[in-house]
Design a protein around this motif. Structure first.
Motif, mmCIF file in Angstrom:
data_model
loop_
_atom_site.group_PDB
_atom_site.id
_atom_site.type_symbol
_atom_site.label_atom_id
_atom_site.label_comp_id
_atom_site.label_asym_id
_atom_site.label_seq_id
_atom_site.Cartn_x
_atom_site.Cartn_y
_atom_site.Cartn_z
ATOM 1 N N VAL A 177 41.702 38.977 14.944
ATOM 2 C CA VAL A 177 41.996 39.257 13.532
ATOM 3 C C VAL A 177 41.663 40.704 13.204
ATOM 4 O O VAL A 177 42.392 41.356 12.444
ATOM 5 N N ASN A 178 40.591 41.234 13.789
ATOM 6 C CA ASN A 178 40.229 42.640 13.564
ATOM 7 C C ASN A 178 41.334 43.600 13.989
ATOM 8 O O ASN A 178 41.461 44.683 13.427
ATOM 9 N N ASN A 179 42.106 43.216 14.996
ATOM 10 C CA ASN A 179 43.191 44.087 15.462
ATOM 11 C C ASN A 179 44.359 44.113 14.482
ATOM 12 O O ASN A 179 45.249 44.942 14.606
ATOM 13 N N GLY A 180 44.352 43.202 13.517
ATOM 14 C CA GLY A 180 45.368 43.200 12.466
ATOM 15 C C GLY A 180 46.618 42.428 12.837
ATOM 16 O O GLY A 180 46.819 42.013 13.977
ATOM 17 N N GLY A 181 47.453 42.239 11.838
ATOM 18 C CA GLY A 181 48.745 41.622 12.060
ATOM 19 C C GLY A 181 48.757 40.104 12.101
ATOM 20 O O GLY A 181 49.771 39.519 12.449
ATOM 21 N N ILE A 182 47.673 39.446 11.743
ATOM 22 C CA ILE A 182 47.641 37.987 11.729
ATOM 23 C C ILE A 182 47.783 37.513 10.286
ATOM 24 O O ILE A 182 47.030 37.934 9.409
ATOM 25 N N ASP A 183 48.762 36.631 10.051
ATOM 26 C CA ASP A 183 48.988 36.097 8.714
ATOM 27 C C ASP A 183 48.307 34.754 8.499
ATOM 28 O O ASP A 183 47.827 34.462 7.404
ATOM 29 N N ILE A 184 48.296 33.917 9.553
ATOM 30 C CA ILE A 184 47.749 32.570 9.454
ATOM 31 C C ILE A 184 46.888 32.292 10.682
ATOM 32 O O ILE A 184 47.312 32.542 11.809
ATOM 33 N N VAL A 185 45.691 31.756 10.454
ATOM 34 C CA VAL A 185 44.823 31.308 11.545
ATOM 35 C C VAL A 185 44.768 29.786 11.478
ATOM 36 O O VAL A 185 44.439 29.218 10.438
ATOM 37 N N ILE A 186 45.107 29.143 12.594
ATOM 38 C CA ILE A 186 44.986 27.687 12.703
ATOM 39 C C ILE A 186 43.852 27.448 13.685
ATOM 40 O O ILE A 186 43.959 27.810 14.857
ATOM 41 N N THR A 187 42.746 26.879 13.203
ATOM 42 C CA THR A 187 41.553 26.774 14.031
ATOM 43 C C THR A 187 40.972 25.369 14.087
ATOM 44 O O THR A 187 41.030 24.622 13.120
#
Length: 174
Positions: A47-57
């Motif tokens: 996520v720190n690298n950017g470009g993530i819209d949705i996290v499914i965990t």
């Protein structure tokens, strides 16, 4: 525009199943599986690298569980949307207190995942006091915000903390 999705689960079969179900949703919801992670620490780095819209965990994982991931993400200026996908129903209330978009129980069905993805498209409500209340649970990492990124420091590696005016120095062996 495709939603960039990060899948976080420590079990390879669960990652494969979720990938397959996401593929089934592509016709109705444009998406791209941007990456996957086996635990929360890896997820925060991605996520720190950017470009993530949705996290499914998932919730129960080694190193850092999904609830702690949610706490760290909530402190970001513009966090990705969060969907929990787990076999454990006892964390649902806590997940929604952390402003999760949805809470899916395994085995995940395509129509249920599609509904969660569509919810993630809607504007997210502001972070509430529930995040502060959830922070009372024991943490295993400090999250340090540095140049727009989150740096995770395991608590058991901290030697001391030093306060100097408005800054705090965290000292580890490294």
């Amino acid at each position: 525009m495709n939603a960039r999705i990060l899948i976080v689960d420590d079990e390879a079969p669960a990652l494969k199943r979720l990938t397959d179900v996401l593929d089934d949703c592509r016709e109705e919801f444009p998406l791209m599986i941007a990456d996957s992670a086996a635990n929360g620490v890896e997820a925060i780095e991605i996520v720190n690298n950017g470009g993530i819209d949705i996290v499914i965990t998932d919730i129960r994982m080694p190193s850092m569980d999904g609830i702690e991931v949610a706490r760290h993400l909530a402190r970001m200026e513009s966090p990705p949307k969060l969907i929990f996908a787990t076999a454990y129903d006892q964390y649902a209330v806590q997940a929604f207190e952390l402003n999760a978009v949805d809470y899916l129980l395994k085995p995940i069905r395509a129509e249920r995942l599609l509904a969660a993805l569509k919810k993630a498209k809607a504007p997210k409500p502001a972070v509430t006091d529930a995040v502060a209340a959830a922070a009372e649970a024991k943490r295993r990492h400090f999250s340090i915000h540095e140049r727009g990124k989150i740096v995770l420091v395991p608590l058991d590696e901290v030697i001391f903390l030093r306060a100097e005016q408005k800054y705090i120095t965290v000292r580890t062996a490294q």
